[in-house]
Every structure is written in C-alpha cells, then in structure tokens.
Design a protein around this motif. Structure first.
Motif, PDB file in Angstrom:
ATOM      1  N   SER A 116      43.455  -1.574  -3.290  1.00 22.78           N
ATOM      2  CA  SER A 116      44.160  -2.716  -3.888  1.00 22.78           C
ATOM      3  C   SER A 116      43.434  -4.036  -3.643  1.00 22.78           C
ATOM      4  N   LYS A 117      42.151  -3.945  -3.248  1.00 20.08           N
ATOM      5  CA  LYS A 117      41.435  -5.170  -2.875  1.00 20.08           C
ATOM      6  C   LYS A 117      40.193  -5.454  -3.710  1.00 20.08           C
ATOM      7  N   ARG A 118      39.547  -4.411  -4.242  1.00 22.85           N
ATOM      8  CA  ARG A 118      38.246  -4.670  -4.852  1.00 22.85           C
ATOM      9  C   ARG A 118      37.919  -3.669  -5.953  1.00 22.85           C
ATOM     10  N   ALA A 119      36.833  -3.999  -6.664  1.00 23.60           N
ATOM     11  CA  ALA A 119      36.304  -3.077  -7.667  1.00 23.60           C
ATOM     12  C   ALA A 119      35.618  -1.909  -6.975  1.00 23.60           C
ATOM     13  N   ALA A 120      35.535  -0.797  -7.672  1.00 15.96           N
ATOM     14  CA  ALA A 120      34.885   0.389  -7.122  1.00 15.96           C
ATOM     15  C   ALA A 120      33.378   0.349  -7.368  1.00 15.96           C
ATOM     16  N   THR A 121      32.629   0.960  -6.491  1.00 12.17           N
ATOM     17  CA  THR A 121      31.186   1.102  -6.675  1.00 12.17           C
ATOM     18  C   THR A 121      30.919   2.244  -7.670  1.00 12.17           C
ATOM     19  N   PRO A 122      29.709   2.306  -8.229  1.00 13.35           N
ATOM     20  CA  PRO A 122      29.386   3.433  -9.120  1.00 13.35           C
ATOM     21  C   PRO A 122      29.608   4.789  -8.451  1.00 13.35           C
ATOM     22  N   GLU A 123      29.286   4.883  -7.160  1.00 13.41           N
ATOM     23  CA  GLU A 123      29.472   6.155  -6.449  1.00 13.41           C
ATOM     24  C   GLU A 123      30.959   6.503  -6.339  1.00 13.41           C
ATOM     25  N   GLU A 124      31.784   5.506  -6.094  1.00 17.83           N
ATOM     26  CA  GLU A 124      33.230   5.742  -5.998  1.00 17.83           C
ATOM     27  C   GLU A 124      33.821   6.103  -7.354  1.00 17.83           C
ATOM     28  N   ILE A 125      33.320   5.474  -8.396  1.00 18.45           N
ATOM     29  CA  ILE A 125      33.787   5.820  -9.743  1.00 18.45           C
ATOM     30  C   ILE A 125      33.463   7.279 -10.052  1.00 18.45           C
ATOM     31  N   GLU A 126      32.291   7.719  -9.633  1.00 24.99           N
ATOM     32  CA  GLU A 126      31.922   9.118  -9.872  1.00 24.99           C
ATOM     33  C   GLU A 126      32.833  10.061  -9.093  1.00 24.99           C
ATOM     34  N   GLN A 127      33.199   9.678  -7.874  1.00 24.90           N
ATOM     35  CA  GLN A 127      34.152  10.500  -7.112  1.00 24.90           C
ATOM     36  C   GLN A 127      35.500  10.565  -7.823  1.00 24.90           C
ATOM     37  N   MET A 128      35.940   9.439  -8.375  1.00 22.01           N
ATOM     38  CA  MET A 128      37.210   9.425  -9.106  1.00 22.01           C
ATOM     39  C   MET A 128      37.121  10.287 -10.359  1.00 22.01           C
ATOM     40  N   ARG A 129      35.990  10.247 -11.031  1.00 14.66           N
ATOM     41  CA  ARG A 129      35.795  11.100 -12.218  1.00 14.66           C
ATOM     42  C   ARG A 129      35.959  12.577 -11.848  1.00 14.66           C
ATOM     43  N   GLU A 130      35.413  12.962 -10.717  1.00 17.19           N
ATOM     44  CA  GLU A 130      35.503  14.364 -10.298  1.00 17.19           C
ATOM     45  C   GLU A 130      36.956  14.758 -10.029  1.00 17.19           C
ATOM     46  N   ILE A 131      37.739  13.833  -9.451  1.00 11.76           N
ATOM     47  CA  ILE A 131      39.146  14.131  -9.171  1.00 11.76           C
ATOM     48  C   ILE A 131      39.939  14.254 -10.470  1.00 11.76           C
ATOM     49  N   VAL A 132      39.701  13.339 -11.417  1.00  8.07           N
ATOM     50  CA  VAL A 132      40.395  13.415 -12.707  1.00  8.07           C
ATOM     51  C   VAL A 132      39.997  14.688 -13.439  1.00  8.07           C
ATOM     52  N   SER A 133      38.715  15.040 -13.386  1.00 11.78           N
ATOM     53  CA  SER A 133      38.250  16.269 -14.027  1.00 11.78           C
ATOM     54  C   SER A 133      38.930  17.493 -13.426  1.00 11.78           C
ATOM     55  N   GLU A 134      39.003  17.540 -12.102  1.00 11.88           N
ATOM     56  CA  GLU A 134      39.669  18.642 -11.415  1.00 11.88           C
ATOM     57  C   GLU A 134      41.138  18.729 -11.815  1.00 11.88           C
ATOM     58  N   ALA A 135      41.790  17.557 -11.951  1.00 12.61           N
ATOM     59  CA  ALA A 135      43.209  17.538 -12.308  1.00 12.61           C
ATOM     60  C   ALA A 135      43.445  18.048 -13.726  1.00 12.61           C
ATOM     61  N   ILE A 136      42.594  17.627 -14.669  1.00 14.96           N
ATOM     62  CA  ILE A 136      42.746  18.110 -16.047  1.00 14.96           C
ATOM     63  C   ILE A 136      42.530  19.616 -16.089  1.00 14.96           C
ATOM     64  N   ASP A 137      41.539  20.108 -15.366  1.00 23.78           N
ATOM     65  CA  ASP A 137      41.295  21.558 -15.314  1.00 23.78           C
ATOM     66  C   ASP A 137      42.488  22.294 -14.733  1.00 23.78           C
ATOM     67  N   ALA A 138      43.164  21.678 -13.759  1.00 25.17           N
ATOM     68  CA  ALA A 138      44.299  22.328 -13.094  1.00 25.17           C
ATOM     69  C   ALA A 138      45.566  22.295 -13.940  1.00 25.17           C
ATOM     70  N   GLY A 139      45.616  21.421 -14.959  1.00 25.67           N
ATOM     71  CA  GLY A 139      46.798  21.391 -15.819  1.00 25.67           C
ATOM     72  C   GLY A 139      47.480  20.055 -15.950  1.00 25.67           C
ATOM     73  N   ALA A 140      46.801  18.949 -15.608  1.00 26.40           N
ATOM     74  CA  ALA A 140      47.388  17.631 -15.855  1.00 26.40           C
ATOM     75  C   ALA A 140      47.525  17.414 -17.353  1.00 26.40           C
ATOM     76  N   CYS A 141      48.589  16.716 -17.754  1.00 24.23           N
ATOM     77  CA  CYS A 141      48.787  16.443 -19.184  1.00 24.23           C
ATOM     78  C   CYS A 141      47.915  15.284 -19.648  1.00 24.23           C
ATOM     79  N   GLY A 142      47.317  14.549 -18.692  1.00 17.50           N
ATOM     80  CA  GLY A 142      46.462  13.435 -19.058  1.00 17.50           C
ATOM     81  C   GLY A 142      46.260  12.499 -17.888  1.00 17.50           C
TER      82      GLY A 142
END
Length: 558
Positions: free
Chosen positions: A165-191
C-alpha cells in the motif's frame, strides 16, 4: 423416474424466449424435461399461479471470508441467488501468507464494513495460495454455486508485503504477480479483479494495495488472461479514471471487462451516461466492456464510529488514523467542518452527495432524543437554525458516536436508473452481498428488479429481466450450463409469484461469529429455490438440514 416434477407453472427460460405454461422435470441435478412432462417423479410440486425462471446469478459479491464459516452465504440463496461470484474489487482473502492475515482482516473491516471480531473468530485459514483456497471450499462444501476472482490487493500483498500500500512494484515483483494470477486462472479463477476507487481504503485510511499499481502493472496482469484465453476482468474505477485507460486494459487482455460502479449522482446527472456511451464506443471497436449498474438506490446505515459514506473524502483520510479522543476533537473543530463542506461542494462527484433531505436519524442512543428518530437531517437542522452537517456531527458527538444514520446517497433518480438498466452496454450488478454488513443489504437486488421494476414500474418484461439476471451473466462469464432453463442445464431454479415478488425490509441480525451484527433482507413472493436440483428454500425461507448442493465453479467457456 424423475427426482422432481414442477407442474402448472409459467416457464421463463432466461434466454429471452416468450414465457410458456407447462411442467419441468429434474433428474440427477439437471433439467431432464421441459414443456409437457408426464413422467412420474419422487417429488411433485404444484406451481399453479407461479412462474419459474433460472436462479439469479449475482456477479458482484464479497462472501470470500463469510463462506468459510457460512457455506450457504446467507442471505443470498433465500433471495433467489443460486450462483454468486466473489472477490470483486480485488478484495479477496487468497492468496494470503500467515503473517499477512491480520492486515487482510483489518483492511476488510474498513473497506467492506466487516466486524474484526467476526472475521477473527470465523475465517478458516487452512490455505495460503489461491488454488488451496478453491480446494478448501470444495472440501468443505458450498451451498450456492461459487465462482472466485483472483484479487489484485491480495496478490500485491502476497508479493510486496508491507509495501503493498506504499509504492509501485518493480519489474521483478510484477513478474511474480503475473505468475500468481496465471496459477489462479489455471486453478479455476473466474478472472482478475481490482479497484482504483478513492473510497477503498484499508485500516487507518491506508489505500487498498491495488490503488498503488502502475498502468504497466495493470497491463501486465490483465495480459495474463489473453495468454490463457479465458476469464473476465473487473475494476471499480475512481471518479477520475479515464475510460480509455480501462479500454487499453481490456484490449491487452482480449477479454470482457466489467467497469464498476456506475451509480447515478444528482451532482453530475450525465456522468454515468457519458461512461456508458464511452463503453459503447469501446465495444464498437471490438473491446467487450460492460458497465455495472444497480437496480437499487444506494442506501446505507452508519454511525460516526465507521462513517463509510464519508471516508472517500480526502479531508476525512487523516481522521481515520486518529485515536477516539483526538477523532472526536477533530469532528468538533470548525476548521475540519469547513474543509469538509468545501470539498463536498467542490463540483466533483462523491459517493455522499450532501442531499440532507435523504439523510435520516435511524436510531438514537439517548432516550431524550427519541422524538427525532425517522426525521431528516435537513428538517432537524432547519428547526434549530444550524447547518445540516453541524447538526449531524453535534448529535453524534452528544451520543458518544452511537447515533445510527441512514442515507440515500446515489441512484435515487428512478428515471435515470431505468435508463441505465436498459442500456445495451450495462449489466445488472453491484449487490455487494457479503460486504458492508453493518451498513446495507442489497442481496435481494434481483427480487427488487422482478417486483419493483417489472411489476410495479413496467420498465421491462419478466422475460427481459430474467435474461439480464441469469443468461446474460452466464454468457459474459462463460459459466457452463447455467442461467437457462433447457434440457441438460443444471437445475438452478427460482419459483415465484409475480404478483408479490420482492425484497422485504432490512432487519438487523446478531448471528455472525462472536455475535457481531449484520443487516439482512427477507424474500417476498418466493415459493422455491433449487440449486443443482436440490430444493433449498420455500415460501417460508430457507429449509432445515440442507445439503451443501453448490459447486465451486472452476471451468469457464473461452
């Protein structure tokens, strides 16, 4: 033999076809026959004088925490909802590291008006990742059918921790977030869901994490859905979020994008229609955006211990971190009051519009003030020659902040609401079921639409309303075999009397874990609700000894 046969009923298929009289047969949780059904059945229901339609699909709920202790997500199924989508605005509880549970709960107490005691006593934390959360729900069982967004604020907190809640994410952190969202969609997230709204603050007024995201971060996370070829995005935008920026996200994902919350304000009566027009233009360019609109006026019940309607004002933000004595001193100060009124009247659209005729004293704390219950702040202030804001604060302070107020803040212009609901670029939404429990309960939005807007106001036909509440949601989200009465579809059904259907008056219950209170709404004119072929409610409300008949939805059409 059929499991259930419903006879002598008017059938609305949800897909927009004209209503037809007939019977309906259910077997093994699915619709076996529609029309002239003569096969014998273990249970026969006489629907004389009643209408049946698919169960309501509520696309905007916040039951993510509650469903871990209340598998039936009360009160939604009683109100005709058979499928609900959780995690809107990105306010989820998964993924969540054990060390982040406390801040996750505290944020929900602020942004969603939930009781900290109830959350601490009730949440089942037997998960950490998003796939584990879905697995847990499946193992425990759910009452209604449930679909889950992966939420931006939770993903951000999982990766950035205390900096979320304090700052923008670094490119490396954005990539980590992408992996989590990808994992969630694969697991059955609606979006994937997020928020930019200034109203959405965590404990002590700290912005919810997704509000700190850069456009690069939003584009990267939205792009995951393009790679997967499925899923829906949603955003609760800020008042000044450019619609073209949301269109860029929609184009990056190549997926439907729900834009919330398009609520009508008397301060800027054209704004929601401008938003819908921009959404329509985006659709003409091949970007499937939809505007989330509500059939209900936005009514809230609140005290000044947690005045959610006012917390979106910038001048209010510093007060949210004060201890009680300092907070009371600030409320009493002339400087603060003048600053608030200046911001209220600065020409911008705020959730709270300052329409004092529509702010009432709902409940007083002192017996000497009983005579003013039910009176508007406007009339009370006029009677003692005070500014309405001064009167409201003075009353609250005199009662140790325990005075309960109600306010109709937005969506009070019925002509405008009707026009928004009929707009081809809108979707019926924004129940917020499971959230703001001490402030409001719009879980009965669908029954309100069928009763008030169809029967009383004749805004549209029952067939058209049913389609907006069922089939259109199923199609938008890619929900398979739901939202329609046809052979082979799941038997999610709502049996009701068109002459009496509606939602009752809100009432306060004290049934949350730890005895915390919430507002609930009873159904009216509902005679039956079936989820996957199991009857869960009748004309008296929810049945006893219910099976957990719902499914955790994990597969969606592309």
């Amino acid at each position: 033999m059929l499991d259930v046969r419903i006879d002598n009923v008017v059938i609305i298929d949800g897909a927009g076809s004209p209503a037809l009289p007939g019977s309906l047969g259910i077997k093994n949780g699915r619709i076996e026959a529609v029309g002239k059904v003569e096969a014998s059945a273990a249970t026969v229901v006489d629907g004389e004088g009643l209408t049946i339609m698919p169960g309501i699909i509520d696309n905007h709920t916040h039951y993510d925490a509650q469903i871990t202790w209340d598998a039936y997500a009360s009160p939604s199924p009683e109100l005709g909802v058979t499928t609900l989508l959780m995690g809107n605005c990105g306010f989820t509880i998964a993924p969540c590291r054990p060390n982040d549970r406390e801040i996750t709960m505290r944020n929900l107490t602020q942004v969603e008006g939930m009781s900290m005691d109830a959350l601490a006593a009730g949440i089942d934390w037997s998960f950490e990742t998003f796939p584990q959360y879905l697995d847990m729900l499946e193992q425990k069982g759910v009452g209604p059918n449930v679909g889950c967004y992966v939420g931006h604020s939770s993903v951000r907190t999982y990766v950035l921790g205390g900096d979320a809640s304090k700052r923008a994410a670094t490119p490396e952190e954005i990539e980590q977030m992408r992996e989590i969202v990808s994992e969630a969609i694969d697991a059955g997230a609606c979006g994937f869901a997020t928020t930019r709204s200034y109203q959405h603050n965590g404990e002590k007024g700290i912005p919810m994490p997704s509000r700190l995201a850069s456009e690069d971060e939003l584009l990267a996370l939205s792009g995951v859905l393009k790679e997967k070829g499925r899923g829906t995005l949603m955003m609760t935008k800020a008042s000044d979020t450019p619609m073209e920026s949301i269109e860029r996200l929609c184009a990056a994902a190549g997926r439907p994008y729900i834009v919330a919350a398009l609520l009508h304000s008397a301060l800027d009566p054209q704004r929601t229609f401008n938003d819908l027009n921009e959404i329509s233009n985006a659709r003409s360019r091949g970007n499937l955006m939809v505007g989330a609109v509500s059939p209900c006026p936005l009514n809230m019940e609140f005290t000044f211990r947690s005045p959610y309607p006012l917390e979106g004002f910038k001048v209010w933000s510093p007060l949210m971190s004060l201890e009680e004595d300092d907070y009371k001193t600030a409320l009493a100060s002339r400087g603060f009051r003048e600053s608030f009124l200046a911001e209220l009247n600065d020409g911008r659209v705020h959730v709270f519009s300052g329409d004092w005729e529509k702010v009432h004293v709902a409940q007083v704390a002192l017996a000497e003030n009983l005579s003013i219950e039910g009176c508007s702040i406007a009339e009370l202030a006029k009677g003692c020659n005070k500014d309405p804001f001064d009167f409201m604060l003075d009353l609250a302070l005199s009662e140790n902040l325990d005075t309960v107020f109600t306010a109709t803040m937005m969506n009070s212009d019925e002509e405008a609401i009707g026009k928004m609901m009929l707009d081809e670029s809108s979707i019926i939404s924004l129940s917020d079921a499971g959230a703001h429990l001490t402030f409001l309960c719009d879980a009965g939005f669908g029954l309100h639409m069928l009763g008030y807007w169809v029967r009383d106001q004749k805004l549209m036909s029952l067939e058209a309303a049913a389609k907006k509440l069922t089939f259109d949601n199923a199609k938008l989200f890619g929900i398979k075999d739901r939202g329609e009465i046809r052979v082979g579809a799941w038997a999610d059904l709502l049996l009701f009397d068109p002459k009496t259907v509606g939602r009752g008056r809100s009432k306060r219950l004290y049934d949350l874990p730890s005895g915390a209170s919430r507002l609930s709404t009873p159904s009216e004119g509902v005679h039956g609700v079936w989820i996957n072929g199991h009857r869960v409610a009748d004309s008296k409300g929810m049945l006893a000894d219910l099976p957990l008949a719902g499914h955790v939805i994990r597969e969606y059409n592309p």
